[in-house]
Design an enzyme around this catalytic site. Sequence first.
Site, PDB file in Angstrom:
ATOM      1  N   MET A 333     -25.982  31.683 -47.654  1.00 43.15           N
ATOM      2  CA  MET A 333     -26.992  32.434 -48.384  1.00 43.15           C
ATOM      3  C   MET A 333     -28.400  31.950 -48.006  1.00 43.15           C
ATOM      4  O   MET A 333     -29.309  32.754 -47.815  1.00 43.15           O
ATOM      5  CB  MET A 333     -26.776  32.300 -49.892  1.00 43.15           C
ATOM      6  CG  MET A 333     -27.512  33.366 -50.681  1.00 43.15           C
ATOM      7  SD  MET A 333     -27.443  33.096 -52.467  1.00 43.15           S
ATOM      8  CE  MET A 333     -25.975  33.973 -52.928  1.00 43.15           C
ATOM      9  N   GLY A 334     -28.555  30.635 -47.861  1.00 40.80           N
ATOM     10  CA  GLY A 334     -29.847  30.078 -47.456  1.00 40.80           C
ATOM     11  C   GLY A 334     -30.268  30.588 -46.087  1.00 40.80           C
ATOM     12  O   GLY A 334     -31.374  31.094 -45.915  1.00 40.80           O
ATOM     13  N   TRP A 336     -29.241  33.203 -44.636  1.00 39.15           N
ATOM     14  CA  TRP A 336     -29.464  34.638 -44.697  1.00 39.15           C
ATOM     15  C   TRP A 336     -30.896  34.943 -45.167  1.00 39.15           C
ATOM     16  O   TRP A 336     -31.555  35.840 -44.659  1.00 39.15           O
ATOM     17  CB  TRP A 336     -28.448  35.322 -45.622  1.00 39.15           C
ATOM     18  CG  TRP A 336     -28.855  36.729 -45.927  1.00 39.15           C
ATOM     19  CD1 TRP A 336     -28.851  37.777 -45.050  1.00 39.15           C
ATOM     20  CD2 TRP A 336     -29.374  37.233 -47.159  1.00 39.15           C
ATOM     21  NE1 TRP A 336     -29.344  38.907 -45.664  1.00 39.15           N
ATOM     22  CE2 TRP A 336     -29.668  38.602 -46.955  1.00 39.15           C
ATOM     23  CE3 TRP A 336     -29.623  36.675 -48.417  1.00 39.15           C
ATOM     24  CZ2 TRP A 336     -30.195  39.419 -47.964  1.00 39.15           C
ATOM     25  CZ3 TRP A 336     -30.130  37.482 -49.412  1.00 39.15           C
ATOM     26  CH2 TRP A 336     -30.417  38.828 -49.179  1.00 39.15           C
ATOM     27  N   HIS A 337     -31.400  34.143 -46.117  1.00 40.95           N
ATOM     28  CA  HIS A 337     -32.756  34.396 -46.599  1.00 40.95           C
ATOM     29  C   HIS A 337     -33.781  34.202 -45.493  1.00 40.95           C
ATOM     30  O   HIS A 337     -34.816  34.867 -45.470  1.00 40.95           O
ATOM     31  CB  HIS A 337     -33.081  33.481 -47.782  1.00 40.95           C
ATOM     32  CG  HIS A 337     -32.585  34.010 -49.094  1.00 40.95           C
ATOM     33  ND1 HIS A 337     -32.992  35.223 -49.605  1.00 40.95           N
ATOM     34  CD2 HIS A 337     -31.717  33.503 -49.995  1.00 40.95           C
ATOM     35  CE1 HIS A 337     -32.395  35.431 -50.765  1.00 40.95           C
ATOM     36  NE2 HIS A 337     -31.596  34.410 -51.021  1.00 40.95           N
ATOM     37  N   GLY A 338     -33.514  33.293 -44.580  1.00 39.42           N
ATOM     38  CA  GLY A 338     -34.444  33.089 -43.476  1.00 39.42           C
ATOM     39  C   GLY A 338     -34.321  31.689 -42.929  1.00 39.42           C
ATOM     40  O   GLY A 338     -33.857  30.780 -43.616  1.00 39.42           O
TER      41      GLY A 338
END
Lengths: 406, 80
Positions: A333-334, A336-338
């Site tokens: 998830m991290g 994925w955020h950038g």
Amino acid sequence: MHNITPYSSPTYFIYLLILLLPIMIGLYNGKRFRVYETFATIIILITAFFGGNMSQGISLICYILYEMVLVLSYLRYRTKKDSKNDFWVFFWSVILAIIPLVFVKLDPLINNATISLFAFMGISYLTFKSVEMIMEIRDGAIKEVKPWKFIRFLLFFPTITSGPIDRFRRFQKDVLKAPSREDYVKLLKSGTNRLMLGFLYKFIIGYVFGTLLLPKVSDLALSYQHQAPLGLSWWVVAYMYVYSMYLFFDFAGYSLFAVAISNFLGVKTPMNFNKPFKSHNIKDFWNRWHMTLSFWFRDFIYMRLMFFMMKKKLVKNRVTMANLGYLTLFLIMGFWHGETWFYIVYGLFHAGAMITNDAWLRFKKRHKKSIPSNKFTECFAIFLTFNIVCFSLLIFSGFLNTLWFS
Amino acid sequence: MDVKAGIIAILKDFTGLDDIGSDPDENLFADGVLDSMATVEVLVAMQDKFDIQVPVSEFDRNQWNTVNKMVDRVGELEEA
């Protein structure tokens, strides 16, 4: 001309509702005007993606075709008479489905040259939908996908830029028919309520926190930077709360718009938020915050990984297994955020919070009798969770990066 | 073997709660009785015990959230 971000201004809604009026009249009379729906979709997509230079729009078209070929090929492989359901065919299909997104995410790390094949607003959300389909095709849960069904699912315009993330089979149930008059009137009511609440959240409360307060608090935090250790003055604490409020009301407001407009089109797009600041613990928080994303991660990453590890008996200890799952999920998830340190740390922080939370729940179960549980402990739990969440959102905001490194 | 008793035994095993199953219509997800990890454990145990296949895609929480519903689902999958 430039691209118009959906729902970005109150006037957008006036034009949108005029455009949707024929569809709504049709649904009220039990009919779905498919040709007009397609026409409206094209108009919205043109304003959103072809307004400025055409690159976003062209990327979108190429991306959709690419994913469609991929998903339909995998479906064909899986529905062949004696399909072997080979793990590696599945694995490479998922990799190919996420590669365009990976390139978009890696792009900012590279100076000058661009490696993105297809870059456009909302590529993440379309990728979630494609991967979901591949996973459910593997399980045999999705057995039939027509090209136009695929396109309609991915290009459903109320949710195209930022979700909520619907599921293919759920979506088909709604769009293949027109709702009954009674159901549609209910949808119109819930849609109107959500639209109004969305206005309050995004254009009033979100505006106060994001546009009026946030820049002021930010300036103050930066000007007091040299008078506090690590630059962490009380203004940073103020920034943390203001940013958290802004993020919630802005995104929850947007999500309410997307669900409301879906409702007007006779589609029950799932909700994204359920009073997240009332959560009793971090686990509870993730069942209430950006729910369609966290449920996607839960169903398509966490549970599948657990299943796999359990069947292959890769890890004996169930606590270790669950914790490894949290780390994997929140790290993905991290990323994925950038690709910045603060998104990754945000992911690790939440993995740590989940692991701690689980340990506490186990401890509580063992010592049920000696741990008090009353109104006060409940309020304390909500207060603590709220502050941990706000702190994580301070990490997420990137403000610490501004404070320390620029 | 009674399916219901089997399911309750599995649930007891993985949640450690002795009174589970006393209300077969209790929503097991609502109060955090089952989390994702316990859910997967219960699914794997049910697959072994009843010799059924439950792909994660078919696991819709609203269809599996009470003891009674689990009994129904397992029954359906056993017939299939």
